[in-house]
Motif scaffolding. Structure first.
Motif, PDB file in Angstrom:
ATOM      1  N   THR A 183       0.844  -1.182   0.000  1.00 45.28           N
ATOM      2  CA  THR A 183       0.000   0.000   0.000  1.00 45.28           C
ATOM      3  C   THR A 183       0.885   1.240   0.000  1.00 45.28           C
ATOM      4  N   GLY A 184       1.050   1.810  -1.177  1.00 46.77           N
ATOM      5  CA  GLY A 184       1.823   3.031  -1.311  1.00 46.77           C
ATOM      6  C   GLY A 184       0.923   4.247  -1.223  1.00 46.77           C
ATOM      7  N   SER A 185       1.377   5.346  -1.801  1.00 52.69           N
ATOM      8  CA  SER A 185       0.643   6.603  -1.701  1.00 52.69           C
ATOM      9  C   SER A 185       0.958   7.467  -2.908  1.00 52.69           C
ATOM     10  N   THR A 186       0.021   8.337  -3.249  1.00 55.16           N
ATOM     11  CA  THR A 186       0.327   9.322  -4.274  1.00 55.16           C
ATOM     12  C   THR A 186       1.453  10.242  -3.836  1.00 55.16           C
ATOM     13  N   CYS A 192       2.252  -2.288  -6.402  1.00 54.82           N
ATOM     14  CA  CYS A 192       2.302  -1.110  -5.530  1.00 54.82           C
ATOM     15  C   CYS A 192       1.072  -0.257  -5.842  1.00 54.82           C
ATOM     16  N   LEU A 193       0.247  -0.035  -4.827  1.00 55.39           N
ATOM     17  CA  LEU A 193      -0.950   0.777  -4.972  1.00 55.39           C
ATOM     18  C   LEU A 193      -0.665   2.196  -4.498  1.00 55.39           C
ATOM     19  N   ASN A 194      -0.690   3.148  -5.416  1.00 55.96           N
ATOM     20  CA  ASN A 194      -0.466   4.546  -5.072  1.00 55.96           C
ATOM     21  C   ASN A 194      -1.821   5.180  -4.781  1.00 55.96           C
ATOM     22  N   LEU A 195      -2.164   5.248  -3.503  1.00 55.12           N
ATOM     23  CA  LEU A 195      -3.504   5.675  -3.101  1.00 55.12           C
ATOM     24  C   LEU A 195      -3.520   7.143  -2.692  1.00 55.12           C
ATOM     25  N   GLY A 196      -4.586   7.826  -3.063  1.00 55.21           N
ATOM     26  CA  GLY A 196      -4.811   9.181  -2.601  1.00 55.21           C
ATOM     27  C   GLY A 196      -5.453   9.162  -1.222  1.00 55.21           C
ATOM     28  N   TYR A 197      -6.049  10.277  -0.855  1.00 60.46           N
ATOM     29  CA  TYR A 197      -6.653  10.398   0.474  1.00 60.46           C
ATOM     30  C   TYR A 197      -7.881   9.508   0.592  1.00 60.46           C
ATOM     31  N   LEU A 198      -7.939   8.748   1.683  1.00 66.35           N
ATOM     32  CA  LEU A 198      -9.005   7.765   1.870  1.00 66.35           C
ATOM     33  C   LEU A 198     -10.051   8.236   2.868  1.00 66.35           C
ATOM     34  N   ASP A 247     -13.655   1.136  -2.845  1.00 65.00           N
ATOM     35  CA  ASP A 247     -12.994   1.162  -4.142  1.00 65.00           C
ATOM     36  C   ASP A 247     -11.643   0.468  -4.100  1.00 65.00           C
ATOM     37  N   VAL A 248     -10.913   0.656  -3.003  1.00 70.14           N
ATOM     38  CA  VAL A 248      -9.604   0.003  -2.879  1.00 70.14           C
ATOM     39  C   VAL A 248      -9.783  -1.503  -2.758  1.00 70.14           C
ATOM     40  N   VAL A 249     -10.754  -1.938  -1.982  1.00 73.48           N
ATOM     41  CA  VAL A 249     -11.025  -3.375  -1.859  1.00 73.48           C
ATOM     42  C   VAL A 249     -11.350  -3.963  -3.228  1.00 73.48           C
ATOM     43  N   GLN A 250     -12.130  -3.245  -4.021  1.00 74.66           N
ATOM     44  CA  GLN A 250     -12.486  -3.743  -5.354  1.00 74.66           C
ATOM     45  C   GLN A 250     -11.256  -3.870  -6.243  1.00 74.66           C
ATOM     46  N   VAL A 251     -10.357  -2.891  -6.154  1.00 75.00           N
ATOM     47  CA  VAL A 251      -9.128  -2.940  -6.947  1.00 75.00           C
ATOM     48  C   VAL A 251      -8.262  -4.132  -6.528  1.00 75.00           C
ATOM     49  N   VAL A 252      -8.137  -4.360  -5.221  1.00 73.31           N
ATOM     50  CA  VAL A 252      -7.325  -5.474  -4.735  1.00 73.31           C
ATOM     51  C   VAL A 252      -7.944  -6.800  -5.144  1.00 73.31           C
ATOM     52  N   ARG A 253      -9.256  -6.900  -5.056  1.00 73.42           N
ATOM     53  CA  ARG A 253      -9.925  -8.137  -5.487  1.00 73.42           C
ATOM     54  C   ARG A 253      -9.639  -8.396  -6.964  1.00 73.42           C
ATOM     55  N   MET A 254      -9.689  -7.354  -7.773  1.00 72.00           N
ATOM     56  CA  MET A 254      -9.386  -7.514  -9.197  1.00 72.00           C
ATOM     57  C   MET A 254      -7.957  -8.015  -9.393  1.00 72.00           C
ATOM     58  N   ALA A 255      -6.998  -7.399  -8.700  1.00 71.30           N
ATOM     59  CA  ALA A 255      -5.593  -7.780  -8.858  1.00 71.30           C
ATOM     60  C   ALA A 255      -5.372  -9.240  -8.469  1.00 71.30           C
ATOM     61  N   LEU A 256      -6.047  -9.679  -7.413  1.00 73.17           N
ATOM     62  CA  LEU A 256      -5.856 -11.052  -6.938  1.00 73.17           C
ATOM     63  C   LEU A 256      -6.635 -12.072  -7.762  1.00 73.17           C
ATOM     64  N   LEU A 266      -0.538   0.787  -9.677  1.00 72.13           N
ATOM     65  CA  LEU A 266      -1.828   1.390  -9.951  1.00 72.13           C
ATOM     66  C   LEU A 266      -1.977   2.642  -9.095  1.00 72.13           C
ATOM     67  N   THR A 267      -2.362   3.751  -9.726  1.00 68.67           N
ATOM     68  CA  THR A 267      -2.572   5.010  -9.021  1.00 68.67           C
ATOM     69  C   THR A 267      -4.066   5.272  -8.910  1.00 68.67           C
ATOM     70  N   LEU A 268      -4.525   5.509  -7.686  1.00 64.28           N
ATOM     71  CA  LEU A 268      -5.952   5.703  -7.424  1.00 64.28           C
ATOM     72  C   LEU A 268      -6.157   6.996  -6.634  1.00 64.28           C
ATOM     73  N   PRO A 269      -6.255   8.133  -7.320  1.00 67.66           N
ATOM     74  CA  PRO A 269      -6.536   9.384  -6.626  1.00 67.66           C
ATOM     75  C   PRO A 269      -8.049   9.630  -6.514  1.00 67.66           C
ATOM     76  N   ALA A 270      -8.409  10.531  -5.633  1.00 65.78           N
ATOM     77  CA  ALA A 270      -9.803  10.963  -5.559  1.00 65.78           C
ATOM     78  C   ALA A 270     -10.135  11.787  -6.802  1.00 65.78           C
ATOM     79  N   ILE A 271     -11.384  11.761  -7.226  1.00 66.24           N
ATOM     80  CA  ILE A 271     -11.801  12.425  -8.447  1.00 66.24           C
ATOM     81  C   ILE A 271     -11.567  13.936  -8.386  1.00 66.24           C
ATOM     82  N   GLY A 272     -11.618  14.512  -7.178  1.00 67.89           N
ATOM     83  CA  GLY A 272     -11.447  15.945  -7.045  1.00 67.89           C
ATOM     84  C   GLY A 272     -10.039  16.373  -6.667  1.00 67.89           C
TER      85      GLY A 272
END
Length: 239
Positions: free
Chosen positions: A134-137, A177-183, A209-218, A229-235
């Motif tokens: 679990t990384g970060s933006t 490595c999941l580059n996640l924005g603010y959760l 949304d993160v759980v869905q991404v991890v389920r997809m990866a696995l 994978l980079t997952l930022p908030a839409i705003g």
């Protein structure tokens, strides 16, 4: 499939424990203490190992002993700490406590390195070994964030992932490595997603949304993997 989630007591880690797995799978949660009220998916066996990864010299051997004789298919390292004033206007690198900087590096960098080194022989026995970090933006180039130690530790995770892929490509190790924005970690996975996504006014990502991404990866076959994978908030105006 047997999956270990490190940092599983609250927030995203708890959501991963409650959202991953299918009937017949086993999830192993790791945290300093086991939380109450966890509800795993139907048919998923849940184990718990109490360990404090802020002290990796003791925690890593303990986790290795606890897995003695068991297999492991996936390791998810979802643990990280940051500066007390991080993500606020009050943050000032020059005011950071030296001991806390060292603690952050130990938990965010040293602990995953030592844990992966110890558990990798178990993982490589799996038909489809996977590691998810679990990384970060904040760990991306030109992230727009000033938190020095936190950003450096998340850059380090991306380096760990890159090197592991190269070193164990022939053993079919997939490292993500999941580059996640603010959760939005206030709303549990049990909160309807259409409600959770409204909180933060476009600046926060529901844990759903993160759980869905991890389920997809696995769920991918052994012939492919998600490298990054980079997952930022839409705003989020940084992206």
């Amino acid at each position: 499939m047997k999956t270990m989630v490190v940092g599983a007591s609250k927030g995203l880690g708890r959501a991963l424990i409650e959202g991953l797995g299918e009937a017949g799978d086993t999830l192993i949660g790791v945290s300093r203490s086991q939380p109450q009220g966890l509800v795993a998916q139907t048919g998923v066996a849940l184990q718990w190992i109490e360990a404090d990864l802020t002290n990796p010299e003791e925690a890593v051997p303990h986790l290795h002993r606890a897995l003695d004789g068991q297999g492991l298919d996936t390791l998810i390292y979802n643990l990280g700490i940051w500066e007390p004033q991080a993500f606020t206007s009050a943050y000032d690198f020059l005011g950071d406590d030296d001991a806390h900087i060292q603690a952050m590096v130990s938990c965010n960098v040293s602990a995953p390195l030592l844990l992966i080194k110890r558990l990798l022989p178990l993982l490589l026995k799996s038909e489809r070994p996977r590691i998810i970090l679990t990384g970060s933006t904040s760990g991306l180039p030109r992230s727009g964030r000033p938190e020095v130690t936190f950003g450096a530790s998340k850059f380090a995770l991306r380096g760990i992932a890159d090197a592991l892929r190269e070193g164990y490509r022939q053993q079919n190790l997939g490292v993500t490595c999941l580059n996640l924005g603010y959760l939005n970690t206030d709303d549990l996975l049990s909160t309807p997603r259409d409600i959770a996504e409204q909180h933060g006014e476009g600046q926060l990502i529901p844990v759903h949304d993160v759980v869905q991404v991890v389920r997809m990866a696995l769920s991918l076959s052994s012939a492919s993997f998600v490298s990054e994978l980079t997952l930022p908030a839409i705003g989020d105006e940084r992206f």
